[in-house]
Design a protein around this motif. Structure first.
Motif, PDB file in Angstrom:
ATOM      1  N   THR A 125     -39.944   0.132 -23.930  1.00 52.74           N
ATOM      2  CA  THR A 125     -38.847   1.101 -23.766  1.00 52.74           C
ATOM      3  C   THR A 125     -39.324   2.551 -23.936  1.00 52.74           C
ATOM      4  O   THR A 125     -38.514   3.471 -23.844  1.00 52.74           O
ATOM      5  CB  THR A 125     -37.733   0.820 -24.790  1.00 52.74           C
ATOM      6  OG1 THR A 125     -38.233   1.059 -26.122  1.00 52.74           O
ATOM      7  CG2 THR A 125     -37.250  -0.622 -24.694  1.00 52.74           C
ATOM      8  N   LEU A 126     -40.631   2.740 -24.199  1.00 56.79           N
ATOM      9  CA  LEU A 126     -41.142   4.092 -24.445  1.00 56.79           C
ATOM     10  C   LEU A 126     -40.972   4.992 -23.225  1.00 56.79           C
ATOM     11  O   LEU A 126     -41.163   4.560 -22.091  1.00 56.79           O
ATOM     12  CB  LEU A 126     -42.634   4.040 -24.792  1.00 56.79           C
ATOM     13  CG  LEU A 126     -43.034   3.757 -26.240  1.00 56.79           C
ATOM     14  CD1 LEU A 126     -44.552   3.759 -26.353  1.00 56.79           C
ATOM     15  CD2 LEU A 126     -42.436   4.784 -27.190  1.00 56.79           C
ATOM     16  N   ASP A 127     -40.633   6.253 -23.492  1.00 56.86           N
ATOM     17  CA  ASP A 127     -40.694   7.276 -22.440  1.00 56.86           C
ATOM     18  C   ASP A 127     -41.302   8.531 -23.045  1.00 56.86           C
ATOM     19  O   ASP A 127     -41.594   8.582 -24.246  1.00 56.86           O
ATOM     20  CB  ASP A 127     -39.319   7.552 -21.835  1.00 56.86           C
ATOM     21  CG  ASP A 127     -38.290   7.968 -22.874  1.00 56.86           C
ATOM     22  OD1 ASP A 127     -38.648   8.770 -23.773  1.00 56.86           O
ATOM     23  OD2 ASP A 127     -37.137   7.512 -22.800  1.00 56.86           O
ATOM     24  N   SER A 128     -41.521   9.536 -22.235  1.00 55.80           N
ATOM     25  CA  SER A 128     -42.246  10.723 -22.688  1.00 55.80           C
ATOM     26  C   SER A 128     -41.538  11.477 -23.804  1.00 55.80           C
ATOM     27  O   SER A 128     -42.174  12.241 -24.537  1.00 55.80           O
ATOM     28  CB  SER A 128     -42.470  11.667 -21.503  1.00 55.80           C
ATOM     29  OG  SER A 128     -41.229  12.036 -20.923  1.00 55.80           O
ATOM     30  N   SER A 129     -40.243  11.257 -23.969  1.00 57.49           N
ATOM     31  CA  SER A 129     -39.507  11.974 -25.010  1.00 57.49           C
ATOM     32  C   SER A 129     -39.455  11.224 -26.333  1.00 57.49           C
ATOM     33  O   SER A 129     -38.953  11.740 -27.328  1.00 57.49           O
ATOM     34  CB  SER A 129     -38.071  12.245 -24.538  1.00 57.49           C
ATOM     35  OG  SER A 129     -37.383  11.014 -24.334  1.00 57.49           O
ATOM     36  N   ALA A 130     -39.989   9.996 -26.356  1.00 64.00           N
ATOM     37  CA  ALA A 130     -39.891   9.173 -27.561  1.00 64.00           C
ATOM     38  C   ALA A 130     -40.777   9.728 -28.671  1.00 64.00           C
ATOM     39  O   ALA A 130     -41.979   9.917 -28.463  1.00 64.00           O
ATOM     40  CB  ALA A 130     -40.282   7.732 -27.250  1.00 64.00           C
ATOM     41  N   PRO A 131     -40.236   9.992 -29.860  1.00 67.24           N
ATOM     42  CA  PRO A 131     -41.053  10.467 -30.972  1.00 67.24           C
ATOM     43  C   PRO A 131     -41.885   9.323 -31.549  1.00 67.24           C
ATOM     44  O   PRO A 131     -41.514   8.145 -31.461  1.00 67.24           O
ATOM     45  CB  PRO A 131     -40.027  10.966 -31.988  1.00 67.24           C
ATOM     46  CG  PRO A 131     -38.791  10.186 -31.685  1.00 67.24           C
ATOM     47  CD  PRO A 131     -38.801   9.921 -30.207  1.00 67.24           C
ATOM     48  N   TYR A 132     -43.002   9.674 -32.159  1.00 66.86           N
ATOM     49  CA  TYR A 132     -43.909   8.664 -32.715  1.00 66.86           C
ATOM     50  C   TYR A 132     -43.228   7.838 -33.809  1.00 66.86           C
ATOM     51  O   TYR A 132     -43.344   6.616 -33.840  1.00 66.86           O
ATOM     52  CB  TYR A 132     -45.159   9.353 -33.282  1.00 66.86           C
ATOM     53  CG  TYR A 132     -46.047   8.431 -34.073  1.00 66.86           C
ATOM     54  CD1 TYR A 132     -46.941   7.582 -33.431  1.00 66.86           C
ATOM     55  CD2 TYR A 132     -45.996   8.401 -35.478  1.00 66.86           C
ATOM     56  CE1 TYR A 132     -47.759   6.723 -34.156  1.00 66.86           C
ATOM     57  CE2 TYR A 132     -46.802   7.553 -36.209  1.00 66.86           C
ATOM     58  CZ  TYR A 132     -47.690   6.711 -35.540  1.00 66.86           C
ATOM     59  OH  TYR A 132     -48.484   5.859 -36.254  1.00 66.86           O
ATOM     60  N   ALA A 133     -42.496   8.495 -34.703  1.00 65.43           N
ATOM     61  CA  ALA A 133     -41.950   7.816 -35.885  1.00 65.43           C
ATOM     62  C   ALA A 133     -40.985   6.695 -35.532  1.00 65.43           C
ATOM     63  O   ALA A 133     -40.922   5.680 -36.234  1.00 65.43           O
ATOM     64  CB  ALA A 133     -41.266   8.829 -36.797  1.00 65.43           C
TER      65      ALA A 133
END
Length: 467
Positions: free
Chosen positions: A368-376
């Motif tokens: 579900t990751l996208d470029s706006s996803a934060p690491y935490a």
């Protein structure tokens, strides 16, 4: 017959269950286990440091992309092709002798590659490293099986080896990233050498030799199995770069199938086969083998994709990215040690089912990751799930696949397990690259979830009682 040792075995502690025939506990079991775990760490450490060094060595030596790829391929082909022979060699010649010979060859090659002046020399050195790893890896596991009786002691020993391998991956990421930033790629390639030398110095004093078992090498089976495994690994490697219908891919995979068919015929007729047929006719082992084959595919894309995501999408440095990935191996190391108690309480079937479920969830989370996803919230929870899942999935199939062995079979059984892991990693990588070419990073993680689901199916077929 029962295995002999060069010294009389130390008496068991008060209240300890007697060891079965063929099991010999060393006088210093902690140091002996540390030496074997150190070898496991050294072999696992090698992959990340070589991959980190590739850009630098390619630029300095002026290598083409094809020549650079052979630095990795040469090792994989030799390692995968010689594993079965390496395990059998330990059974026939003595496991400590073969283990130390493999470590010595691996360490010497690691020392030479740091001084390489050409791509051809590097490829030759990597062939030697692959041969050394193929001797050391199955003999190391076989030594663990011969030193520790079935039960809690053996489970703890396998868990320690798993944890050590995970810690070495974490340390390798940090050290390689730091050395690459501060110095030369040559420094990175020397990282294995101190550990290898320490193993060679301590090994003769803390490892007890197992007596050679009467027998001879199945040379025809060894040759055909090496060619078949090499063709399979190479074909899958080509599938990671070319379409599955490409003649090079189809030709290699077809050759592998044909060679394995010939190998099966040879083994049925051999008086002393290199692979014991009864290992594959035991219905209790087959689910463990299936799990061993599937598990690498559930993790194979994590480092590959997340490196690109954190450095490309978030602009992090190589060292910062290495630090960000640390929760995965750290969680794996800590969970591996806890897995012994969990396996004793819940049994191998439930432990592995829980682990495979965590691997499915971790891969789906990352899909579900996208470029706006934060690491935490986008990456960290998935790394913890994957680390815990991998640790829970390693112990049960290893215990089952190496149970109920007769004297002189530990090396052969260990080599089968290592060979399945190697082939499983190659299948996972080829599938990952093919799927991600069409579905991107999300497709790659969905493929990883598929491999984890296959491991979950294998878990459902395991027996409930402990080993």
């Amino acid at each position: 017959m029962s295995a002999q040792t060069t010294e009389a075995p130390a008496p068991p502690p008060a209240g300890a269950a007697p060891a079965p025939p063929g099991t010999r506990r060393p006088a210093r079991p902690g140091l002996a286990l540390a030496v074997i775990a150190g070898c496991n760490a050294m072999i696992q450490l090698d992959d990340p440091i070589v991959n980190i060094a590739l850009p630098g060595l390619r630029a300095e030596l002026g290598l083409s992309p094809v020549a650079t790829s052979w630095i990795v391929t040469a090792y994989l082909l030799t390692f995968g092709g010689l594993l079965l022979l390496g395990g059998r060699a330990g059974d026939i010649l003595g496991r400590r002798k073969v283990f130390l010979a493999g470590v010595g060859l691996f360490t010497a090659a690691a020392l030479l590659r740091g001084a390489a002046t050409s791509g051809e020399f590097l490829v030759a050195v990597r062939v030697a490293q692959g041969a050394g790893a193929a001797l050391a890896a199955p003999s190391g596991l076989a030594l663990v099986l011969s030193m520790f009786a079935p039960g809690p002691a053996r489970k703890r020993a396998i868990a320690v080896c798993t944890a050590t391998g995970a810690v070495s991956t974490a340390g390798g990421l940090l050290l390689a990233g730091a050395l690459t930033s501060l110095g030369s790629w040559r420094w990175v390639l020397y990282l294995d050498v101190p550990l290898g030398l320490a193993i060679l110095l301590l090994g003769p004093f803390v490892l007890r030799e197992t007596a050679p078992n009467p027998g001879r090498f199945d040379l025809a089976g060894a040759l055909v199995s090496a060619l078949g495994a090499g063709a399979l690994v190479y074909g899958l490697g080509q599938a990671a770069e070319r379409p599955w219908g490409d003649p090079a891919v189809v030709g290699c995979l077809a050759a592998a199938v044909a060679l394995f068919a010939v190998f099966a015929v040879i083994e049925r007729r051999a008086e002393q086969p290199i692979v014991l047929p009864r290992l594959f006719t035991d219905r209790e082992r087959l689910p463990a083998y299936l799990a061993t084959l599937a598990i690498p595919g559930a993790l194979i894309g994590t480092y590959f994709f997340l490196n690109q995501f954190l450095q490309g999408e978030h602009g992090w440095s190589a060292l910062a990215t290495a630090c960000a990935l640390l929760p995965l191996p750290v969680t794996m190391a800590t969970t591996a040690l806890a897995a012994v108690g969990l396996e004793r309480r819940f049994g191998p079937k439930r432990l592995m089912a829980a682990g495979a479920t965590l691997l499915v969830l971790g891969n789906l989370w990352l899909a579900t990751l996208d470029s706006s996803a934060p690491y935490a919230t986008g990456v960290l929870p998935a790394l913890v799930l994957l680390g815990a899942g991998m640790a829970a999935c390693v112990l049960p199939p290893t215990l089952i696949a190496t149970s109920k062995l007769r004297d002189g079979e530990a090396g052969a059984a260990s080599s089968v397990l290592n060979c399945l892991q190697s082939v499983g990693g190659s299948i996972g990588l080829a599938t990952l690259v093919t799927v991600s070419a069409r579905g991107g990073m999300q497709g790659g993680f969905l493929a990883g979830a598929g491999f984890a689901a296959l491991a979950l199916v294998a878990a459902s077929l395991l027996r409930r009682r402990s080993h």
